[in-house]
Design a protein around this motif. Structure first.
Motif, PDB file in Angstrom:
ATOM      1  N   MET A  23       0.688  -1.112  -0.142  1.00 28.42           N
ATOM      2  CA  MET A  23       0.098   0.062   0.225  1.00 28.42           C
ATOM      3  C   MET A  23       0.768   1.208  -0.119  1.00 28.42           C
ATOM      4  O   MET A  23       0.563   2.360  -0.249  1.00 28.42           O
ATOM      5  CB  MET A  23      -1.033  -0.092   1.143  1.00 28.42           C
ATOM      6  CG  MET A  23      -2.114  -0.983   1.335  1.00 28.42           C
ATOM      7  SD  MET A  23      -2.899  -1.009   2.691  1.00 28.42           S
ATOM      8  CE  MET A  23      -4.171   0.255   2.176  1.00 28.42           C
ATOM      9  N   VAL A  24       1.973   1.116   0.496  1.00 35.26           N
ATOM     10  CA  VAL A  24       2.859   2.422   0.400  1.00 35.26           C
ATOM     11  C   VAL A  24       3.076   2.550  -0.939  1.00 35.26           C
ATOM     12  O   VAL A  24       2.943   3.758  -1.315  1.00 35.26           O
ATOM     13  CB  VAL A  24       4.114   2.092   1.134  1.00 35.26           C
ATOM     14  CG1 VAL A  24       5.112   3.382   1.072  1.00 35.26           C
ATOM     15  CG2 VAL A  24       3.979   1.794   2.761  1.00 35.26           C
ATOM     16  N   ALA A  25       3.611   1.704  -1.884  1.00 42.81           N
ATOM     17  CA  ALA A  25       3.942   2.105  -3.191  1.00 42.81           C
ATOM     18  C   ALA A  25       2.490   2.398  -3.823  1.00 42.81           C
ATOM     19  O   ALA A  25       2.523   3.252  -4.830  1.00 42.81           O
ATOM     20  CB  ALA A  25       4.562   0.971  -3.943  1.00 42.81           C
ATOM     21  N   GLY A  26       1.660   1.746  -3.389  1.00 41.19           N
ATOM     22  CA  GLY A  26       0.213   1.954  -4.328  1.00 41.19           C
ATOM     23  C   GLY A  26      -0.286   3.485  -3.837  1.00 41.19           C
ATOM     24  O   GLY A  26      -0.685   4.063  -4.844  1.00 41.19           O
ATOM     25  N   LEU A  27      -0.015   3.854  -2.833  1.00 43.98           N
ATOM     26  CA  LEU A  27      -0.486   5.240  -2.336  1.00 43.98           C
ATOM     27  C   LEU A  27       0.361   6.380  -3.180  1.00 43.98           C
ATOM     28  O   LEU A  27      -0.221   7.185  -3.687  1.00 43.98           O
ATOM     29  CB  LEU A  27      -0.231   5.520  -0.874  1.00 43.98           C
ATOM     30  CG  LEU A  27      -0.818   6.884  -0.490  1.00 43.98           C
ATOM     31  CD1 LEU A  27      -2.457   7.077  -0.727  1.00 43.98           C
ATOM     32  CD2 LEU A  27      -0.624   6.907   1.109  1.00 43.98           C
ATOM     33  N   ALA A  28       1.904   6.000  -3.469  1.00 43.34           N
ATOM     34  CA  ALA A  28       2.872   6.844  -4.147  1.00 43.34           C
ATOM     35  C   ALA A  28       2.236   6.787  -5.609  1.00 43.34           C
ATOM     36  O   ALA A  28       2.312   7.904  -6.018  1.00 43.34           O
ATOM     37  CB  ALA A  28       3.992   6.198  -4.018  1.00 43.34           C
ATOM     38  N   ASN A  42       7.915  14.473  -5.890  1.00 44.24           N
ATOM     39  CA  ASN A  42       7.984  14.949  -4.582  1.00 44.24           C
ATOM     40  C   ASN A  42       6.899  14.332  -3.769  1.00 44.24           C
ATOM     41  O   ASN A  42       6.917  13.938  -2.642  1.00 44.24           O
ATOM     42  CB  ASN A  42       7.673  16.378  -4.504  1.00 44.24           C
ATOM     43  CG  ASN A  42       7.360  17.190  -3.351  1.00 44.24           C
ATOM     44  OD1 ASN A  42       6.252  17.300  -3.107  1.00 44.24           O
ATOM     45  ND2 ASN A  42       8.298  17.437  -2.456  1.00 44.24           N
ATOM     46  N   MET A  43       5.725  13.904  -4.594  1.00 46.15           N
ATOM     47  CA  MET A  43       4.801  13.222  -3.947  1.00 46.15           C
ATOM     48  C   MET A  43       5.121  11.926  -3.434  1.00 46.15           C
ATOM     49  O   MET A  43       4.873  11.278  -2.243  1.00 46.15           O
ATOM     50  CB  MET A  43       3.537  12.902  -5.058  1.00 46.15           C
ATOM     51  CG  MET A  43       2.065  12.712  -4.083  1.00 46.15           C
ATOM     52  SD  MET A  43       1.522  14.009  -3.365  1.00 46.15           S
ATOM     53  CE  MET A  43       1.815  13.558  -1.648  1.00 46.15           C
ATOM     54  N   ALA A  44       5.901  11.282  -4.599  1.00 47.18           N
ATOM     55  CA  ALA A  44       6.501   9.833  -3.737  1.00 47.18           C
ATOM     56  C   ALA A  44       7.314   9.939  -2.684  1.00 47.18           C
ATOM     57  O   ALA A  44       7.203   9.027  -1.782  1.00 47.18           O
ATOM     58  CB  ALA A  44       6.962   8.924  -5.083  1.00 47.18           C
ATOM     59  N   MET A  45       7.956  10.939  -2.642  1.00 52.63           N
ATOM     60  CA  MET A  45       9.145  11.154  -1.477  1.00 52.63           C
ATOM     61  C   MET A  45       8.234  11.484  -0.155  1.00 52.63           C
ATOM     62  O   MET A  45       9.040  10.916   0.929  1.00 52.63           O
ATOM     63  CB  MET A  45      10.068  12.503  -1.906  1.00 52.63           C
ATOM     64  CG  MET A  45      11.080  12.054  -3.020  1.00 52.63           C
ATOM     65  SD  MET A  45      12.560  10.918  -2.166  1.00 52.63           S
ATOM     66  CE  MET A  45      13.305  11.849  -1.185  1.00 52.63           C
ATOM     67  N   PHE A  48       7.238   8.072   1.266  1.00 53.45           N
ATOM     68  CA  PHE A  48       8.367   7.225   1.476  1.00 53.45           C
ATOM     69  C   PHE A  48       8.968   7.602   2.652  1.00 53.45           C
ATOM     70  O   PHE A  48       9.430   7.154   3.602  1.00 53.45           O
ATOM     71  CB  PHE A  48       9.220   6.672   0.498  1.00 53.45           C
ATOM     72  CG  PHE A  48       8.596   5.712  -0.572  1.00 53.45           C
ATOM     73  CD1 PHE A  48       8.880   4.450  -0.211  1.00 53.45           C
ATOM     74  CD2 PHE A  48       7.979   5.879  -1.626  1.00 53.45           C
ATOM     75  CE1 PHE A  48       8.396   3.213  -1.029  1.00 53.45           C
ATOM     76  CE2 PHE A  48       7.488   4.852  -2.501  1.00 53.45           C
ATOM     77  CZ  PHE A  48       7.673   3.567  -2.177  1.00 53.45           C
ATOM     78  N   GLY A  49       8.767   9.133   2.693  1.00 56.39           N
ATOM     79  CA  GLY A  49       9.444   9.817   3.738  1.00 56.39           C
ATOM     80  C   GLY A  49       8.785   9.350   5.045  1.00 56.39           C
ATOM     81  O   GLY A  49       9.422   9.378   6.178  1.00 56.39           O
ATOM     82  N   ALA A  50       7.413   9.559   4.974  1.00 57.22           N
ATOM     83  CA  ALA A  50       6.524   9.295   6.034  1.00 57.22           C
ATOM     84  C   ALA A  50       7.031   7.921   6.546  1.00 57.22           C
ATOM     85  O   ALA A  50       7.032   7.737   7.843  1.00 57.22           O
ATOM     86  CB  ALA A  50       5.097   9.422   5.664  1.00 57.22           C
ATOM     87  N   ASP A 406       9.668  18.741  -7.906  1.00 57.05           N
ATOM     88  CA  ASP A 406      10.639  17.780  -8.207  1.00 57.05           C
ATOM     89  C   ASP A 406      11.891  18.475  -8.452  1.00 57.05           C
ATOM     90  O   ASP A 406      13.001  17.995  -8.322  1.00 57.05           O
ATOM     91  CB  ASP A 406      10.043  16.880  -9.584  1.00 57.05           C
ATOM     92  CG  ASP A 406       9.086  16.057  -9.266  1.00 57.05           C
ATOM     93  OD1 ASP A 406       8.514  16.031  -8.156  1.00 57.05           O
ATOM     94  OD2 ASP A 406       8.663  15.458 -10.104  1.00 57.05           O
ATOM     95  N   VAL A 407      12.095  19.329  -9.404  1.00 61.89           N
ATOM     96  CA  VAL A 407      13.296  20.200  -9.913  1.00 61.89           C
ATOM     97  C   VAL A 407      13.736  21.141  -8.843  1.00 61.89           C
ATOM     98  O   VAL A 407      14.924  20.715  -8.270  1.00 61.89           O
ATOM     99  CB  VAL A 407      13.086  20.802 -11.053  1.00 61.89           C
ATOM    100  CG1 VAL A 407      14.425  21.734 -11.485  1.00 61.89           C
ATOM    101  CG2 VAL A 407      12.792  19.911 -12.292  1.00 61.89           C
TER     102      VAL A 407
END
Length: 448
Positions: A23-28, A42-45, A48-50, A406-407
């Motif tokens: 679910m972590v990857a799924g939410l990302a 940034n959203m994925a970070m 995964f940061g959380a 992202d940039v």
């Protein structure tokens, strides 16, 4: 419990843990596809940061604060020193679940709850501030609320648990209050402090709906482990929870699409994915309390109501970027309260709702649990966010927001578009972003 049963239960919990971990990857992917191409990484970070921050805190103090013996027997917080560092979780009982697998399973609950909040503030929050917020919120909000809801008294009286689970006796099988209402109302408080995106009420077009649909599918798969694993055994309760979860998800997707078709004249892939998630949110607290027919009603109610709720952000001028408030807060409240109406005594929770002759007894308990989590989470979240905002600022500057995080923040782009012939060489970040958004705009023009 004999050793064979304990082994079967442990195997089921390990399988449920593996499903929930996806679910972590799924939410990302779900969130990442919904934002613009400039903010995908940034959203994925943030997701995964959380996981990283909350995981560390859980091992050190979180499990103890959530599942330790309640301080003073008040049911407000577990003893944070009882299992400090988790070293006491290494030895398993001879005939029960290993505490390590329960801790690992609940670690993911904590991480995903924090990660859900990220969708409300997409495209505009400093990454460093997000990481600090994630840690503070987990310690000050999630760990106490998890103790209220998930920590049950030991049968022999040796451990006192949380007040919602044991004194109020509200039903929350897998986290309608502790996870979804908690995250949804925290998203509301954080948005109020952070403010709207500079382009709101215009919003960026989702850059990849296939990614969002893939993410929804992964979340659906993980949710079966999320709800089924909350039974903590490989028995009838887990089976009923899985069946009800499946039933609600199907009904929710159908209901959202019907409402969307009536309101907007078309049924969309984003609507299908959103309806699926809204129903899963609603059935999370109720999956052990209702019949399969009740699960259909919960799922359909959440799909329809949440579809209407997400549109309200434009009327009230509140930039809930990825509909965390409209889906998780509204769906969590609705699913939790519907237990008071639809709880079937034949279901694993063995409670009777209003429609099954139970009167208003269960309904008022559910309502008190909802109000308690709403009030506490909103107040503490607002204080955390406001204090951080005054101390160091939590929002990126306008140039970074315009450029894309992202940039501006990570120095990366989600896609390198050599295939479209950018100067015959590897695309630079700004070139890749511009090219990707040109393709997105061209696609939108073609649709029109």
């Amino acid at each position: 419990m004999n050793q064979a049963v304990a082994a079967a239960d442990t195997a089921w919990m390990l399988a449920a843990f593996a499903a929930v971990s996806l679910m972590v990857a799924g939410l990302a992917l779900f969130y990442g596809g919904m934002v613009s191409v400039r903010n995908t990484l940034n959203m994925a970070m943030m997701i995964f940061g959380a996981l990283a921050v909350v995981g560390v805190l859980w091992i050190v103090v979180g499990y103890s604060a959530a599942f330790g013996n309640s301080l003073g027997g008040l049911g407000l917080l577990g003893d944070p020193l009882e299992y400090f560092g988790s070293s006491k979780l290494l030895t398993a009982p001879s005939d029960g679940l290993p505490p390590a697998v329960v801790s690992a399973f609940q670690l993911l609950f904590a991480a995903i709850t924090v990660a859900l909040i990220a969708g409300a503030v997409a495209d505009r929050m400093k990454f460093g501030s997000w990481m600090l917020f994630a840690g503070l919120w987990a310690v000050l909000v999630y760990f106490p609320v998890a103790h209220w809801v998930f920590a049950f008294d030991a049968k022999d009286g040796s451990v006192a648990g949380g007040w919602i689970a044991n004194k109020l006796k509200a039903i929350d099988f897998a986290g309608g209050t502790a996870v979804h209402i908690n995250a949804g109302v925290a998203g509301l408080a954080l948005v109020l402090v952070l403010g709207n995106r500079r382009v709101f009420p215009s919003i960026p077009r989702p850059h990849s709906l296939p990614l969002t649909m893939l993410g929804a599918g992964m979340l659906f798969f993980g949710w079966l482990g999320f709800n089924g694993g909350s039974a903590l055994s490989a028995g009838n309760a887990a089976s009923v929870a899985v069946l009800n979860t499946l039933a609600a998800a199907c009904a929710g997707a159908c209901a959202w699409l019907v409402v969307e078709k009536i309101r907007e004249g078309r049924a969309t892939s984003l609507g299908a994915g959103s309806g699926l998630i809204a129903a899963l949110v609603g059935i999370t607290p109720a999956c052990g309390a209702v019949s399969p027919l009740g699960a259909l009603l919960v799922g359909a109610s959440c799909g329809a109501v949440c579809c209407l709720a997400v549109a309200l952000k434009f009327r009230v001028g509140l930039d809930d970027s990825l509909d965390v408030i409209g889906i998780h807060l509204v769906g969590g409240i609705l699913g939790t309260l519907l237990i008071g109406l639809l709880a079937d005594p034949a279901a694993p929770n063995a409670a009777a709702g209003l429609f099954y002759g139970g009167g208003l007894d269960q309904l008022w308990r559910q309502a008190v649990a909802v109000l308690a989590v709403l009030s506490y989470s909103f107040a503490v979240t607002w204080i955390i966010a406001k204090t951080m905002h005054l101390a160091r600022g939590i929002r990126v500057d306008s140039d970074s927001e315009a450029e894309g995080l992202d940039v501006a923040v990570h120095g990366e782009t989600a896609y390198v578009l050599d295939a479209i012939g950018l100067s015959g060489k590897s695309a630079q970040p700004a070139d890749a972003v511009a090219a990707a958004e040109s393709l997105t705009a061209a696609g939108a023009a073609a649709e029109r």
